[in-house]
Design a protein around this motif. Structure first.
Motif, mmCIF file in Angstrom:
data_model
loop_
_atom_site.group_PDB
_atom_site.id
_atom_site.type_symbol
_atom_site.label_atom_id
_atom_site.label_comp_id
_atom_site.label_asym_id
_atom_site.label_seq_id
_atom_site.Cartn_x
_atom_site.Cartn_y
_atom_site.Cartn_z
ATOM 1 N N UNK A 1 -2.358 11.844 3.674
ATOM 2 C CA UNK A 1 -2.572 10.525 3.092
ATOM 3 C C UNK A 1 -2.379 9.444 4.139
ATOM 4 N N UNK A 2 -3.244 8.445 4.107
ATOM 5 C CA UNK A 2 -3.137 7.307 5.020
ATOM 6 C C UNK A 2 -3.569 6.042 4.296
ATOM 7 N N UNK A 3 -3.034 4.909 4.772
ATOM 8 C CA UNK A 3 -3.444 3.602 4.246
ATOM 9 C C UNK A 3 -4.238 2.878 5.316
ATOM 10 N N UNK B 1 -3.708 -6.618 4.582
ATOM 11 C CA UNK B 1 -4.284 -6.391 3.259
ATOM 12 C C UNK B 1 -5.056 -5.074 3.272
ATOM 13 N N UNK B 2 -5.075 -4.349 2.137
ATOM 14 C CA UNK B 2 -5.778 -3.064 2.086
ATOM 15 C C UNK B 2 -7.290 -3.239 2.207
ATOM 16 N N UNK B 3 -7.926 -2.227 2.777
ATOM 17 C CA UNK B 3 -9.378 -2.240 2.947
ATOM 18 C C UNK B 3 -9.975 -1.161 2.060
ATOM 19 N N UNK C 1 -9.401 1.297 -3.831
ATOM 20 C CA UNK C 1 -9.167 -0.153 -3.907
ATOM 21 C C UNK C 1 -7.866 -0.558 -3.225
ATOM 22 N N UNK C 2 -6.877 0.358 -3.138
ATOM 23 C CA UNK C 2 -5.602 0.069 -2.470
ATOM 24 C C UNK C 2 -5.653 0.416 -0.981
ATOM 25 N N UNK C 3 -6.814 0.828 -0.484
ATOM 26 C CA UNK C 3 -6.957 1.173 0.927
ATOM 27 C C UNK C 3 -6.401 2.538 1.279
ATOM 28 N N UNK C 4 -6.194 3.398 0.296
ATOM 29 C CA UNK C 4 -5.585 4.713 0.512
ATOM 30 C C UNK C 4 -6.673 5.787 0.576
#
Length: 132
Positions: free
Chosen positions: A64-66, A85-87, A109-112
């Motif tokens: 898992x990565x953000x 901010x998440x991409x 939507x959370x960039x995860x």
């Protein structure tokens, strides 16, 4: 004449040393508009060393990565500063160092981004335990 030749030679040597570039020993760096934060790794791991995360030795492994980008809207306001901010909707291809592809994922939507694999799919076979 001899003195000017010496000066020119010194300048050329200095320019040649200034143009040397030190390569990163861990990964090939490519300029990216986002920061990849490996979930579970120590803070600063992608910059200072290889990110390491502990996983159980049985079952599946979830990588898992953000993905974050810098919001520089308030860069001149010292009370707010820069924010991460998440991409969303960034496609990624996850590969091993050998070049073998593990899969393709897209950030939510959370960039995860998450990729679930078994140890066998990663090339690690479980060792037999007990008497042979």
């Amino acid at each position: 004449m001899k003195k000017s030749f010496s000066y020119i030679l010194v300048v050329l040597v200095a320019v040649s040393f200034a143009s040397c570039k030190v390569e990163d020993p861990f990964v090939d760096r490519v300029v990216a508009p986002v920061l990849v934060d490996i979930v579970g790794a120590a803070f600063g791991a992608p910059i200072s060393a290889e990110p390491t995360v502990s996983y159980p030795t049985t079952g599946s492994v979830t990588l898992t990565a953000r993905l974050l980008e810098l919001d520089k809207t308030n860069i001149l306001d010292h009370t707010k500063g820069i924010d991460s901010i998440p991409v969303a909707n960034i496609p990624m291809k996850i590969t091993l160092r050998s070049g073998a592809s593990l899969g393709e994922v897209t950030s939510n939507a959370q960039g995860v981004v998450s990729l679930e694999k078994t140890w066998a799919e990663l090339g690690y076979l479980p060792q037999r335990q007990g008497p042979w």
